[in-house]
Design a protein around this motif. Structure first.
Motif, short mmCIF file in Angstrom:
data_model
loop_
_atom_site.label_atom_id
_atom_site.label_comp_id
_atom_site.label_asym_id
_atom_site.label_seq_id
_atom_site.Cartn_x
_atom_site.Cartn_y
_atom_site.Cartn_z
N THR A 547 0.78 -1.24 0.00
CA THR A 547 0.00 0.00 0.00
C THR A 547 0.81 1.28 0.00
O THR A 547 0.25 2.34 -0.28
CB THR A 547 -0.94 0.03 1.22
N ILE A 548 2.10 1.21 0.32
CA ILE A 548 2.89 2.47 0.30
C ILE A 548 4.00 2.46 -0.72
O ILE A 548 4.52 3.53 -1.07
CB ILE A 548 3.48 2.79 1.68
N ALA A 549 4.39 1.28 -1.21
CA ALA A 549 5.50 1.25 -2.17
C ALA A 549 5.04 1.78 -3.53
O ALA A 549 5.57 2.76 -4.04
CB ALA A 549 6.04 -0.17 -2.30
N MET A 583 -0.62 3.88 8.23
CA MET A 583 0.25 4.17 7.09
C MET A 583 -0.21 3.41 5.86
O MET A 583 -0.24 3.95 4.74
CB MET A 583 1.69 3.80 7.43
N ALA A 584 -0.62 2.15 6.07
CA ALA A 584 -1.13 1.36 4.95
C ALA A 584 -2.44 1.92 4.42
O ALA A 584 -2.76 1.78 3.23
CB ALA A 584 -1.32 -0.09 5.39
N ALA A 585 -3.22 2.56 5.30
CA ALA A 585 -4.52 3.10 4.90
C ALA A 585 -4.43 4.44 4.20
O ALA A 585 -5.40 4.90 3.58
CB ALA A 585 -5.40 3.25 6.15
N MET A 586 -3.27 5.08 4.28
CA MET A 586 -3.14 6.47 3.84
C MET A 586 -3.48 6.67 2.37
O MET A 586 -4.30 7.53 2.02
CB MET A 586 -1.70 6.94 4.12
N TYR A 587 -2.87 5.91 1.49
CA TYR A 587 -3.11 6.09 0.05
C TYR A 587 -4.34 5.32 -0.44
O TYR A 587 -4.76 5.51 -1.57
CB TYR A 587 -1.87 5.68 -0.74
N PRO A 729 6.00 5.16 -11.05
CA PRO A 729 6.15 4.07 -10.09
C PRO A 729 6.81 4.53 -8.79
O PRO A 729 7.72 5.36 -8.80
CB PRO A 729 7.03 3.06 -10.83
N HIS A 730 6.31 4.00 -7.69
CA HIS A 730 6.86 4.28 -6.36
C HIS A 730 6.78 5.75 -5.97
O HIS A 730 7.56 6.24 -5.16
CB HIS A 730 8.31 3.79 -6.26
N VAL A 731 5.80 6.46 -6.57
CA VAL A 731 5.52 7.85 -6.17
C VAL A 731 4.04 7.92 -5.83
O VAL A 731 3.21 8.36 -6.63
CB VAL A 731 5.88 8.85 -7.29
N PRO A 732 3.66 7.47 -4.64
CA PRO A 732 2.23 7.39 -4.32
C PRO A 732 1.52 8.73 -4.30
O PRO A 732 0.30 8.77 -4.46
CB PRO A 732 2.22 6.73 -2.93
N THR A 733 2.25 9.83 -4.16
CA THR A 733 1.61 11.16 -4.19
C THR A 733 0.89 11.38 -5.51
O THR A 733 -0.05 12.18 -5.59
CB THR A 733 2.67 12.26 -3.98
N ALA A 734 1.31 10.67 -6.55
CA ALA A 734 0.68 10.82 -7.86
C ALA A 734 -0.81 10.51 -7.81
O ALA A 734 -1.60 11.04 -8.61
CB ALA A 734 1.37 9.91 -8.88
N LEU A 735 -1.24 9.67 -6.86
CA LEU A 735 -2.66 9.35 -6.74
C LEU A 735 -3.49 10.58 -6.34
O LEU A 735 -4.68 10.64 -6.61
CB LEU A 735 -2.86 8.25 -5.70
#
Length: 945
Positions: A547-549, A583-587, A729-735
């Motif tokens: 969920t965070i990677a 932390m897993a729930a964040m994105y 990839p690996h930039v969760p802020t993109a969501l």
């Protein structure tokens, strides 16, 4: 009678009388020897006379490292009521006191259980708890007692009638807490908010009266000298003359002036030295035992050479006024804490070791005490004793006492050699960094661990502790932390044991490092390591990684496990697990479901001084507040988090608070604040390559530019996080930036890029992650699709169940749909969506977005009156009160003090209410509030007379 203490006695008696009816808490502070214990004795006498039950205890220096020892001493007379508590409280208290085995209870649960036990006792008969020498309580007991005392002070606690359910209590209304501590001593007891009475030295007249009454044979010259030396300290006034034997009472031969504490210990030493050697040995045994249990003293007496008379030899000390046996408990107590210090100072190291050895033999059935006594009796490294002490550390850690565990591990390390010593020091450093958040000793401990291990890289626990230090301290050095962790992991024997908690903690920490960096190459060593775990990757670690990677690609498959884990949070007692789940729930947009558990972490963090846990809890609650549109609460959380982070120099966590504040400033059109906050993030993060902070700054800049119509700038910042046409990839802020990039691309004529990005989001399947992302994906498709398909996408977006849990995002989609409908001449439907969007933006204080919605609404032909401010009728009660106080000339700080708000929150409310009143400054408030509110009816409405 206590000479010169009439006012103090009256205060104490009034407190006891009040507490037996309505409860309460009072602390006595003062210098050593000023008479605190005498006042406590007077309180006990007065309470007994008023048919109030008294439970007494005192902090014991030796027991300060034994978790919950002080609590056990305090509650011992009340434990007959333990069976009547509800099962969760009975179990928590029994485990904490070592009466039963079980899962480690949290300090808050133990505090609730204690409150329930006290409430139960108070229903039968008024109860007064008296605790002397608070600074010497063990940390776990001090934290629990502090919380219980604060509840008693506030008149809240556990209700005995409900078996201990939290809430206003009827039983605690008959329970009082009276504690005492030396003004110059620290400790773990938090008396914040509890009334404290500072006991001052006697005034000159009272001091002279006391000396004349007790020592009438002193010559005036000696008496004057003594009064000068004692400086009104009652204990010194009473003890100094005792040392003046024979002719010294008629001369000025008084001991040389020393610091008060040292002088009093010297006086006690003189009295102790006059005792027979056997009595002094028994006193030493009583001090080192700390329980006052006469059976223990009797059993140990023969082992320490006390002779056939045994504890009967203590009669000499009792006649000397040094100790007495409590008639109620049958326990030996020292009349003053300094007596214990003097007894130890006058003993030899060999005597202390022999006494600890005798006590160890007698406590074989109590593993923790046995281990500590053995440790104190041992000089040379002894792996057997070190192992026992390490087991003790793990036992107290399971009870939630991290500090007690650290103390035990460090003592175990003292008795170890080589790698074992290094390992134990490293584990202590790790606990200090990860659980207590106290980083001050971490560098020294890690260096000690390195030297103990022959200068090698050190074990895995040391690497984890060092990584925490690098991350949380001002360094924020992600790359060094990454190298340190991966190197230490590679040194471990393969395959890796999935049940090894140190290894799992190391992998969680490495995931945190990789997430902070947001660079794909850093995740590869972590992927290799997790593949080597046997028998399988633990669920919680797998959940974190999914969920965070790279959540855009891996989160959908983990959602079922995530939802199952979140569903258990109300029963979860480990705050670390709660933080990792959040932390897993964040994105995955599930922080709202973690809200209750996070608030519990916040409370527990404050109660236990676990700074790291409290700060992390604030991070996730702040993020949840932004998503939920609770921006005023976000302001409170981030202010508190930034203040704590600054105090402890936790720059990495400070940056997350700055990120959330920047988003609010951007949404509300505060250009200066947005620029200042994003510059702060960028200046710190850029040289350290902290990717999450850099992408967060770009997110805030994108939002600010979109709101103010600077679309080229918005496109530049959004595409810096993730290029158009792909979810980096690996930039969760993109969501968080899918719709932002699509809208900016459309507005700048980049229709191909906009369509490509909308398609990428759809094909990635992120709509399955959460209702918010489903709404965003559909809205992005609508922005890039011609009619009639665009309208269908908008409708699907707005019909997404629970999408309105994200009010700002929901209003943006309504605004976009309203703009589309107006352009396609569906003006009536457009007005509905634009009006709803306008209302939400105004409520949030998102002024640029409200202005856009208002402009579009006017373009539909809606009468201007519909976009006018509604005056005072539109204000919330709190906004109205703030407005009137500001109009009266009060500053933000003064308003905040009156309404119990922070100045920043007051400022936020003013920013929100100015547009509602149609003004731009405080100067216009008075006239705006005096102007009657006018309601303009809708043109199509039926107007009634």
């Amino acid at each position: 009678m206590l000479t010169g203490r009439a006012d103090d006695l009256e205060l104490i008696r009034e407190f006891v009388d009040r507490a037996r009816l309505s409860g309460g808490a009072l602390l006595l502070s003062g210098d050593a020897g000023v008479g605190k214990t005498e006042l406590l004795d007077a309180a006990a006498v007065h309470a007994h006379a008023a048919n109030t039950r008294v439970a007494r205890a005192a902090g014991v220096e030796f027991e300060s490292a034994v978790g919950y020892a002080g609590l056990h001493q305090t509650l011992h007379p009340l434990l007959d009521g333990l069976h009547a508590l509800h099962t969760p409280y009975r179990s928590a208290l029994s485990v904490a006191l070592g009466l039963e085995h079980g899962a480690p209870p949290h300090h808050l649960m133990v505090s609730n259980a204690v409150s329930a036990l006290l409430a139960q006792a108070g229903t039968r008969r008024p109860l007064l708890l008296i605790v002397d020498d608070l600074p010497r309580l063990d940390r776990a007991s001090a934290l629990v007692m502090g919380l219980v005392a604060r509840r008693l002070r506030a008149g809240t606690g556990a209700d005995a009638d409900s078996g201990g359910a939290a809430g206003p209590g009827t039983g605690t209304g008959r329970v009082g807490f009276l504690g005492a501590y030396r003004s110059d001593e620290g400790g773990f007891f938090d008396g914040g908010g509890i009334t404290t009475h500072h006991l001052r030295p006697l005034d000159p007249a009272a001091a002279e009266e006391l000396v004349k009454d007790r020592f009438p044979t002193l010559t005036p010259r000696v008496r004057t000298r003594l009064l000068s030396e004692a400086q009104g300290n009652p204990l010194a006034l009473l003890e100094l003359p005792i040392a003046l034997t024979g002719t010294r009472r008629t001369t000025t031969a008084i001991p040389e002036v020393l610091p008060l504490g040292r002088r009093l210990q010297t006086l006690f030493a003189a009295r102790i030295e006059a005792l027979p050697p056997t009595t002094r040995l028994l006193l030493l045994c009583a001090v080192l035992d700390g329980t006052g249990d006469l059976h223990t003293l009797q059993a140990a007496a023969t082992h320490i050479g006390a002779g056939p008379a045994g504890i009967e030899e203590l009669a000499h000390a009792e006649r000397a006024g040094l100790v007495h046996v409590d008639d109620t408990t049958g326990r030996l107590t020292f009349r003053h804490p300094l007596t214990r210090s003097a007894v130890v100072e006058l003993s030899t190291s060999d005597q202390r070791r022999r006494t600890h050895r005798a006590l160890a033999d007698h406590t074989a059935d109590r593993p923790e005490r046995h281990a500590w006594h053995l440790a104190q009796a041992t000089v040379e490294p002894d792996e057997h004793v070190a192992t026992l002490l390490e087991q003790t550390a793990h036992a107290v850690l399971r009870r939630g006492d991290a500090d007690g565990a650290i103390a035990a591990l460090l003592r175990a390390a003292d008795l170890s050699r080589g790698r074992q010593r290094s390992r134990r020091i490293s584990e202590a450093a790790y606990l200090g960094a990860d659980l207590t958040g106290d980083l001050r000793d971490v560098p020294r401990l890690l260096e000690d661990a390195r030297r103990a291990d022959g200068g090698r890289a050190g074990p895995l626990a040391a690497a984890v502790a060092a990584a925490h230090h690098l991350l949380l301290s001002g360094e924020g050095d992600l790359d060094t932390a990454h190298r340190l962790l991966t190197g230490a992991i590679d040194m471990q024997h393969q395959p890796y044991d999935a049940t090894d908690t140190t290894m799992i903690d190391a992998l969680h920490t490495l995931a945190w490092v990789c997430h902070g960096a947001q660079r794909p190459e850093l995740w590869k060593p972590l992927d290799r390591a997790t593949a080597l775990l046997t028998p399988h990757i633990p669920d919680r670690l797998a959940l974190t990684l999914a969920t965070i990677a790279d959540p855009a690609r891996t989160a959908p498959a983990a959602l079922a496990l995530l939802d199952e884990t979140i569903a258990t949070l109300d029963r979860e007692t480990d705050p670390v697990h709660i933080i990792r789940t959040a932390m897993a729930a964040m994105y995955a947009d599930r922080l709202a479901d973690c809200r209750t558990a996070l608030r519990r972490v916040l409370r527990d963090g404050r109660d236990t001084s676990a700074i790291t846990l409290e700060l992390q809890g604030l991070v996730f609650l702040s993020r949840d507040c932004f998503a939920a549109g609770d921006w005023d609460q976000l302001d409170e959380h981030t202010e508190q988090g930034r203040r704590l982070s600054a105090t402890h120099n936790y720059q990495l966590l400070t940056t997350d608070y700055t990120y959330q504040r920047a988003l609010v400033a951007a949404a509300r059109g505060d250009t200066a604040a947005t620029r200042a906050l994003t510059d702060e993030m960028t200046l710190w993060a850029a040289p350290r390559r902290v990717g999450f902070a850099l992408s967060g700054a770009s997110h805030a800049k994108t939002l600010a530019a979109l709101g103010q119509g600077r679309y080229e700038e918005a496109y530049r910042h959004a595409s810096a996080v993730s290029p158009a046409g792909e979810l980096a990839p690996h930039v969760p802020t993109a969501l968080f930036l899918v719709m932002d990039l699509v809208e900016a691309a459309v507005r700048t004529g980049r229709h191909g890029e906009a369509a490509a990005h909308a398609t990428a989001a759809h094909e990635a399947g992120i709509a399955a992650i959460s209702p918010r992302l489903r709404m965003i994906v559909e809205a992005s498709a609508a922005l890039t699709t011609p009619e009639p398909h665009a309208r269908e996408h908008f409708r699907r977006a707005l019909s997404t169940p629970t999408a309105d849990r994200w009010p700002f995002d929901h209003a943006r989609v309504r605004l976009a749909y309203g703009e589309h409908l107006r352009r396609t001449r569906a003006t009536t439907e457009a007005r509905t969506h634009l009006t709803d969007a306008l209302d939400t933006f105004q409520r949030l204080g998102a002024r640029p977005w409200a202005a856009r919605a208002a402009t579009e609404l006017r373009a539909t032909g809606e009468p201007a009156a519909h976009t006018h401010n509604a005056g005072t009728a539109s204000l919330t009660p709190q906004q109205r009160e703030i407005a009137h106080l500001a109009a009266a000339g009060l500053t933000n700080k003064q308003i905040g003090e009156r309404l119990h708000l922070s100045p920043r929150t007051v400022s936020t409310h003013l920013h929100q209410l100015f547009p509602k009143l149609g003004i731009t400054s405080r100067a216009a408030l008075r006239d705006a509030l005096a102007t009657p509110t006018h309601h303009t009816p809708d043109d199509n409405a039926t107007v009634k007379p």
